[in-house]
Write an enzyme that holds these catalytic residues in place. Structure first.
Site, PDB file in Angstrom:
ATOM      1  CG  ASP A   1      35.935  -9.252  78.892  1.00 44.95           C
ATOM      2  OD1 ASP A   1      35.228  -8.269  78.605  1.00 44.95           O
ATOM      3  OD2 ASP A   1      35.566 -10.435  78.720  1.00 44.95           O
TER       4      ASP A   1
ATOM      5  N   GLY B   1      27.823 -17.581  79.260  1.00 45.05           N
ATOM      6  CA  GLY B   1      27.902 -19.012  79.530  1.00 45.05           C
ATOM      7  C   GLY B   1      26.983 -19.808  78.624  1.00 45.05           C
TER       8      GLY B   1
ATOM      9  N   GLY C   1      28.202 -13.192  75.426  1.00 43.63           N
ATOM     10  CA  GLY C   1      27.282 -14.327  75.504  1.00 43.63           C
ATOM     11  C   GLY C   1      26.946 -14.895  74.140  1.00 43.63           C
TER      12      GLY C   1
HETATM   13 ZN   LIG Z   1      31.087 -10.850  78.972  1.00 47.12          ZN
END
Ligand SMILES: [Zn+2]
Length: 383
Positions: free
Chosen positions: A82, A174, A202
């Site tokens: 990732d 986040g 997200g």
């Molecule tokens: Zn990401």
């Protein structure tokens, strides 16, 4: 062995309008909780190794645990690298055992994003590995969001040959501050234009309706991290306040907490209950072994050790080569005396390996003239 080809897994999800969860793994507790959740609700799952997490722990060490978990899994698994920054990270990710890689140059100019992504796609595709890239910018908290546009997305996918695209349609990495403003029409238009699995970064903080609507419009992979680890962090704080009982007691119920959240999400995403179909309809991911056996008459132990070191240094840098194990026969009467097993990401790496200058130079220098009784064979790991 429960690894399946990530391109097959995500196309199955895309064609059947559900999404597979991708979880960046940071420790054994979280790894076990994700695997427990996936197995309990029979969901295919993607285990992620995130390049930015290199700042926090030894990603190479954790990769071994992730691969071990995937091998004994009862549900289909893919391993994903990732937020890789470029070609070096992607090669490293494949070396760790990832069978899908993300290259994220979304914070750069469009031209740079295209150049970097193209380079990663060219390398990864020779290893049979699909690539996810990001266009537009899904911000980390504090940064400014840049929406993906339909025209740019169309051009980007055509120019780079990328397999999956992470889109920016209103989410942030986040925690959300305020309410997410999701641009569904934008996502629908991107999906109609591209017709490839789209990826949501997200996702934490989105409700059930929002997630379902995004998945109905082409999202086939959802990255989930904060919603799960925040629940663990909250419980850890509570455990820490409760009593001074030592390190292991701090983690009481943390796994169950993460498992519960992962299970809830897998049900919403629609991947729960899909494991059997995925096993049936997707190709297994099969690592391969390229084996060379040879004798080197007149070579003493010291020379052989040097050749082995040189060989390992030369071959490990080739994309798709994961490890080189060099062995010497225990029974000195057995010919050939030496055996090298070059562990490859998959059988597709064999041809690029044989054509790689590092491989050609090494075998020409040390094996071609001097080695006798040389045999070579390729094995794929049994599923
Ligand atoms: Zn990401």
């Amino acid at each position: 062995m429960a690894l399946v080809k990530m391109q097959d897994m995500l196309h199955h999800a895309y064609n059947n309008k559900y999404a597979v969860g991708s979880f960046d793994i940071v420790n054994l507790d979280q790894l076990q909780s994700i695997m427990n959740a996936a197995e309990a609700c029979r969901a295919p799952v993607i285990l992620g190794l995130s390049e930015p997490h290199t700042d926090y722990f030894d990603l190479a060490l954790l990769a071994n645990a992730v691969e071990a978990a995937s091998r004994r899994s009862e549900v289909p698994v893919a391993i994903h690298y990732d937020h890789g920054s470029g070609i070096e990270g992607a090669v490293r990710g494949i070396n760790y055992g990832c069978n899908g890689v993300m290259v994220d140059a979304s914070h750069r100019s469009l031209e740079e994003n295209i150049t970097i992504t193209k380079e990663v796609v060219a390398m990864a595709h020779t290893c049979g590995i699909p690539v996810e890239a990001e266009l537009g910018y899904v911000p980390d908290s504090g940064d400014e969001l840049v929406f993906t546009t339909v025209d740019e997305a169309r051009g980007f996918v055509r120019l780079t040959g990328v397999d999956f695209l992470a889109v920016s349609i209103g989410t942030v990495h986040g925690r959300f501050s305020g309410k997410p403003q999701l641009d569904y029409p934008r996502l629908r238009h991107i999906n109609e234009a591209l017709q490839i699995p789209l990826v949501l970064h997200g996702s934490s903080g989105l409700n059930e309706d929002q997630l379902r609507r995004l998945i109905a419009n082409g999202i086939a992979k959802v990255n989930a991290f904060t919603s799960i680890t925040d629940r663990a962090a909250k419980l850890l704080r509570k455990n820490a306040r409760a009593k001074d009982e030592g390190y292991l007691k701090l983690f009481t119920d943390v796994r169950a907490e993460m498992e519960e959240e992962a299970t809830r999400l897998m049900r919403i995403w629609g991947c729960a209950g899909r494991a059997a179909e995925v096993f049936e309809q997707c190709d297994p991911w099969q690592p391969a072994i390229y084996e060379i056996r040879f004798n080197l008459p007149g070579t003493d132990a010291e020379e052989m050790a040097l050749i082995t070191r040189r060989g390992q240094q030369a071959l490990i840098q080739i994309p798709g080569v994961r490890a080189i194990k060099a062995g010497e026969s225990i029974n000195s009467n057995t010919a050939p005396r030496y055996c090298w097993q070059i562990q490859l990401a998959c059988a597709e790496v064999v041809e690029p390996l044989k054509q790689h200058p590092a491989f050609i130079n090494f075998t020409r220098r040390y094996l071609n003239d001097d080695a006798t009784d040389r045999t070579m064979a390729v094995y794929k790991e049994q599923a």
